[in-house]
Write a protein that holds these residues in place. Structure first.
Motif, PDB file in Angstrom:
ATOM      1  N   GLU A 195      17.009  46.282  47.114  1.00  0.00           N
ATOM      2  CA  GLU A 195      16.104  45.152  46.928  1.00  0.00           C
ATOM      3  C   GLU A 195      16.855  43.871  47.206  1.00  0.00           C
ATOM      4  O   GLU A 195      18.033  43.756  46.889  1.00  0.00           O
ATOM      5  N   PHE A 196      16.178  42.917  47.781  1.00  0.00           N
ATOM      6  CA  PHE A 196      16.731  41.597  48.052  1.00  0.00           C
ATOM      7  C   PHE A 196      15.930  40.596  47.240  1.00  0.00           C
ATOM      8  O   PHE A 196      14.708  40.580  47.301  1.00  0.00           O
ATOM      9  N   PHE A 197      16.598  39.775  46.450  1.00  0.00           N
ATOM     10  CA  PHE A 197      15.927  38.808  45.595  1.00  0.00           C
ATOM     11  C   PHE A 197      16.103  37.409  46.168  1.00  0.00           C
ATOM     12  O   PHE A 197      17.039  36.708  45.829  1.00  0.00           O
ATOM     13  N   ALA A 202      18.516  33.798  54.762  1.00  0.00           N
ATOM     14  CA  ALA A 202      18.958  35.050  54.131  1.00  0.00           C
ATOM     15  C   ALA A 202      20.472  34.994  54.053  1.00  0.00           C
ATOM     16  O   ALA A 202      21.157  35.013  55.072  1.00  0.00           O
ATOM     17  N   ASP A 203      20.997  34.889  52.846  1.00  0.00           N
ATOM     18  CA  ASP A 203      22.440  34.784  52.643  1.00  0.00           C
ATOM     19  C   ASP A 203      22.890  35.927  51.739  1.00  0.00           C
ATOM     20  O   ASP A 203      22.770  35.847  50.525  1.00  0.00           O
ATOM     21  N   CYS A 204      23.392  36.989  52.328  1.00  0.00           N
ATOM     22  CA  CYS A 204      23.791  38.180  51.568  1.00  0.00           C
ATOM     23  C   CYS A 204      25.212  38.079  51.024  1.00  0.00           C
ATOM     24  O   CYS A 204      25.670  38.996  50.354  1.00  0.00           O
ATOM     25  N   LYS A 205      25.889  37.001  51.266  1.00  0.00           N
ATOM     26  CA  LYS A 205      27.248  36.843  50.732  1.00  0.00           C
ATOM     27  C   LYS A 205      27.215  36.666  49.214  1.00  0.00           C
ATOM     28  O   LYS A 205      28.163  36.968  48.532  1.00  0.00           O
ATOM     29  N   ASN A 235      19.322  34.061  59.480  1.00  0.00           N
ATOM     30  CA  ASN A 235      19.914  35.281  58.936  1.00  0.00           C
ATOM     31  C   ASN A 235      21.432  35.173  58.882  1.00  0.00           C
ATOM     32  O   ASN A 235      22.103  35.216  59.899  1.00  0.00           O
ATOM     33  N   ARG A 236      21.953  35.049  57.671  1.00  0.00           N
ATOM     34  CA  ARG A 236      23.403  34.982  57.460  1.00  0.00           C
ATOM     35  C   ARG A 236      23.919  36.286  56.847  1.00  0.00           C
ATOM     36  O   ARG A 236      24.989  36.316  56.243  1.00  0.00           O
ATOM     37  N   CYS A 237      23.118  37.337  56.980  1.00  0.00           N
ATOM     38  CA  CYS A 237      23.484  38.655  56.449  1.00  0.00           C
ATOM     39  C   CYS A 237      24.035  39.529  57.571  1.00  0.00           C
ATOM     40  O   CYS A 237      23.883  39.229  58.750  1.00  0.00           O
ATOM     41  N   GLU A 238      24.616  40.649  57.172  1.00  0.00           N
ATOM     42  CA  GLU A 238      25.120  41.604  58.158  1.00  0.00           C
ATOM     43  C   GLU A 238      24.009  42.533  58.646  1.00  0.00           C
ATOM     44  O   GLU A 238      24.243  43.404  59.467  1.00  0.00           O
ATOM     45  N   VAL A 290       6.222  31.989  48.826  1.00  0.00           N
ATOM     46  CA  VAL A 290       6.694  33.052  49.716  1.00  0.00           C
ATOM     47  C   VAL A 290       8.179  33.236  49.484  1.00  0.00           C
ATOM     48  O   VAL A 290       8.876  32.309  49.075  1.00  0.00           O
ATOM     49  N   ARG A 291       8.656  34.461  49.732  1.00  0.00           N
ATOM     50  CA  ARG A 291      10.095  34.710  49.614  1.00  0.00           C
ATOM     51  C   ARG A 291      10.514  35.827  50.552  1.00  0.00           C
ATOM     52  O   ARG A 291       9.707  36.667  50.960  1.00  0.00           O
ATOM     53  N   LEU A 292      11.795  35.837  50.862  1.00  0.00           N
ATOM     54  CA  LEU A 292      12.378  36.885  51.696  1.00  0.00           C
ATOM     55  C   LEU A 292      12.606  38.130  50.861  1.00  0.00           C
ATOM     56  O   LEU A 292      13.007  38.050  49.702  1.00  0.00           O
ATOM     57  N   GLU A 293      12.355  39.273  51.483  1.00  0.00           N
ATOM     58  CA  GLU A 293      12.631  40.564  50.860  1.00  0.00           C
ATOM     59  C   GLU A 293      13.064  41.522  51.956  1.00  0.00           C
ATOM     60  O   GLU A 293      12.884  41.254  53.138  1.00  0.00           O
ATOM     61  N   PHE A 294      13.613  42.667  51.547  1.00  0.00           N
ATOM     62  CA  PHE A 294      13.857  43.736  52.501  1.00  0.00           C
ATOM     63  C   PHE A 294      12.533  44.430  52.782  1.00  0.00           C
ATOM     64  O   PHE A 294      11.646  44.488  51.924  1.00  0.00           O
ATOM     65  N   ASP A 295      12.392  44.956  53.980  1.00  0.00           N
ATOM     66  CA  ASP A 295      11.199  45.710  54.358  1.00  0.00           C
ATOM     67  C   ASP A 295      10.977  46.820  53.332  1.00  0.00           C
ATOM     68  O   ASP A 295      11.926  47.480  52.909  1.00  0.00           O
ATOM     69  N   PRO A 296       9.715  47.037  52.907  1.00  0.00           N
ATOM     70  CA  PRO A 296       9.440  48.062  51.886  1.00  0.00           C
ATOM     71  C   PRO A 296       9.896  49.469  52.267  1.00  0.00           C
ATOM     72  O   PRO A 296      10.112  50.303  51.387  1.00  0.00           O
ATOM     73  N   LYS A 297      10.078  49.738  53.561  1.00  0.00           N
ATOM     74  CA  LYS A 297      10.531  51.083  53.947  1.00  0.00           C
ATOM     75  C   LYS A 297      11.968  51.352  53.502  1.00  0.00           C
ATOM     76  O   LYS A 297      12.393  52.483  53.419  1.00  0.00           O
ATOM     77  N   TYR A 298      12.703  50.287  53.167  1.00  0.00           N
ATOM     78  CA  TYR A 298      14.055  50.450  52.627  1.00  0.00           C
ATOM     79  C   TYR A 298      13.961  50.403  51.101  1.00  0.00           C
ATOM     80  O   TYR A 298      14.236  49.386  50.476  1.00  0.00           O
ATOM     81  N   ASP A 299      13.590  51.514  50.508  1.00  0.00           N
ATOM     82  CA  ASP A 299      13.330  51.531  49.066  1.00  0.00           C
ATOM     83  C   ASP A 299      14.593  51.751  48.224  1.00  0.00           C
ATOM     84  O   ASP A 299      14.530  51.749  47.005  1.00  0.00           O
ATOM     85  N   ASP A 300      15.752  51.907  48.870  1.00  0.00           N
ATOM     86  CA  ASP A 300      16.998  52.089  48.117  1.00  0.00           C
ATOM     87  C   ASP A 300      17.699  50.772  47.812  1.00  0.00           C
ATOM     88  O   ASP A 300      18.753  50.764  47.185  1.00  0.00           O
TER      89      ASP A 300
END
Length: 122
Positions: free
Chosen positions: A95-97, A111-114, A46-49, A83-93
């Motif tokens: 999307e992570f591609f 996971a690189d959100c930069k 996890n390289r995201c905040e 398979v791919r990484l995504e945000f948990d479906p409960k966070y519907d506001d």
């Protein structure tokens, strides 16, 4: 062999190699017809905040997903299902591609959100 034939041969071999590398997962699917049921142990780099608990790993063929606990998710799937990484479906506001990869028994996903193109807020 004259120089022209060598250049054409090297160029053709380079193009063939790059094409094979680009389609390596699809070529693997063609060579291995039977897919075993596996429990994929997927480690999150996890390289995201965001916390690890925000991310899931989803099987693109079956739509099944697993959450990360302690940076590891266990997903029941078949070999080479994507398979791919995504945000948990409960966070519907948001999307992570993430990029799709063929499932293996042990693998690490990053996971690189930069890279701003990876996720979009609604």
């Amino acid at each position: 062999m004259d120089a022209g034939k060598v250049v054409v041969w090297v160029f053709g071999a380079t193009i063939a190699g790059l094409t094979a590398y680009n389609f390596r997962y699809e070529i693997g699917d063609l060579l291995h017809f039977e897919r075993r049921e596996i429990s994929a142990e997927i480690t999150l780099d996890n390289r995201c905040e965001f916390r690890d608990s925000v991310m899931i790993v989803r099987d693109q063929d079956t739509d099944a997903f697993a959450k990360f606990y302690g940076g590891v998710a266990i997903l029941k799937t078949k070999e080479r299902n994507r398979v791919r990484l995504e945000f948990d479906p409960k966070y519907d506001d948001v999307e992570f591609f993430g990029t799709e990869f063929p499932a293996q028994e042990k693998m690490t996903l990053i996971a690189d959100c930069k890279n701003a193109r990876k996720y979009i807020f609604f």
